[in-house]
Design an enzyme around this catalytic site. Sequence first.
Site, PDB file in Angstrom:
ATOM      1  N   CYS A   1      10.582  -5.224  -8.547  1.00  0.00           N
ATOM      2  CA  CYS A   1      11.555  -4.527  -9.332  1.00  0.00           C
ATOM      3  C   CYS A   1      11.865  -3.038  -8.471  1.00  0.00           C
ATOM      4  O   CYS A   1      12.842  -2.675  -8.507  1.00  0.00           O
ATOM      5  CB  CYS A   1      10.734  -4.157 -10.736  1.00  0.00           C
ATOM      6  SG  CYS A   1      11.576  -2.942 -11.891  1.00  0.00           S
ATOM      7  N   CYS A   2      10.767  -2.689  -7.767  1.00  0.00           N
ATOM      8  CA  CYS A   2      11.001  -1.456  -7.124  1.00  0.00           C
ATOM      9  C   CYS A   2      12.078  -1.984  -5.810  1.00  0.00           C
ATOM     10  O   CYS A   2      12.640  -0.930  -5.563  1.00  0.00           O
ATOM     11  CB  CYS A   2       9.753  -0.871  -6.502  1.00  0.00           C
ATOM     12  SG  CYS A   2       8.749   0.155  -7.574  1.00  0.00           S
TER      13      CYS A   2
ATOM     14  N   CYS B   1       9.327   5.918 -12.855  1.00  0.00           N
ATOM     15  CA  CYS B   1      10.150   5.213 -14.194  1.00  0.00           C
ATOM     16  C   CYS B   1       9.137   5.282 -15.345  1.00  0.00           C
ATOM     17  O   CYS B   1       8.046   5.075 -15.359  1.00  0.00           O
ATOM     18  CB  CYS B   1      10.261   3.739 -13.754  1.00  0.00           C
ATOM     19  SG  CYS B   1      11.480   3.751 -12.145  1.00  0.00           S
TER      20      CYS B   1
ATOM     21  N   CYS C   1       6.227   2.434 -15.666  1.00  0.00           N
ATOM     22  CA  CYS C   1       5.300   2.310 -14.898  1.00  0.00           C
ATOM     23  C   CYS C   1       4.575   3.837 -14.713  1.00  0.00           C
ATOM     24  O   CYS C   1       4.047   3.924 -13.490  1.00  0.00           O
ATOM     25  CB  CYS C   1       5.650   2.235 -13.445  1.00  0.00           C
ATOM     26  SG  CYS C   1       6.613   0.527 -13.803  1.00  0.00           S
TER      27      CYS C   1
ATOM     28  N   CYS D   1       6.312   3.061  -4.338  1.00  0.00           N
ATOM     29  CA  CYS D   1       7.393   2.215  -4.825  1.00  0.00           C
ATOM     30  C   CYS D   1       7.962   1.507  -3.593  1.00  0.00           C
ATOM     31  O   CYS D   1       8.698   0.734  -3.692  1.00  0.00           O
ATOM     32  CB  CYS D   1       8.371   3.127  -5.212  1.00  0.00           C
ATOM     33  SG  CYS D   1       9.042   4.359  -4.248  1.00  0.00           S
TER      34      CYS D   1
END
Length: 241
Positions: A118-119, A199, A202, A225
Amino acid sequence: MTAAPLDLDLESENARLESATPEQRLAFAAKTFGKDLLFTSSFGARSGVLLHLWSVVCRELPVTFIDTGFLFDETLLYRSELTARLGLDVRVVRPDLTREAFVASFGDDIQKRDPDLCCSVNKVAPIAPLREKARAWVSGLRRDQSRTRADVAILETEGHLVRVHPLATLTAADVAAYLARHGIPEHPLVARRYLSIGCAPCTRAVADGEDERAGRWAGSAKTECGLHARPTPGPLSRAGG
Ligand code: SF4
């Protein structure tokens, strides 16, 4: 790839800059790299200090903000407020996929299953073209934020880039004092003990005695990240390298 920067002796520059002020460190980076200096800000919990310094030292250069699609609404509001107050030129970069398209493709539990992916898609990839063009990259890492940042140097190398950390030696108390001295508001979530803010999926508040960054990817081994994966100090790669 853009050519590597000047003949910088990182060891001696770091020794000299260690006793300099954050403003002097940033001025050195601006003088050395000019428009090839990339500055990314998350407009997070402690971002006001470096954003204010930037507005004093490098106002003519842009600030890059990565809108992952998963940020807190409070962060977007804080960005708008500080941008107007400090007169910043903020450039927003976004991932190729919208949040909706990303979740539809990878699932709404992707941050739990594979936060690195995702990062990588939503933070690292969007900044890659700017990173490639830059010769140096300024960010707000500080030694007291976490154990993984405890040895951060003011200047570090990462491939063709010089990473610049003007706030490396500041403590959380220094940051709070700076913000108060200059009348800069804190991110609104700080009052709820969100002391490092990324985010929403997280990030959680931290308890007394926890590291400032303990609320990031809590419960997993992930601590960064990927934008600020700590490089190993070493010689600069040379022009053409
Ligand atoms: S911090 Fe979380 S939501 Fe944001 S890009 Fe990384 S894994 Fe995705």
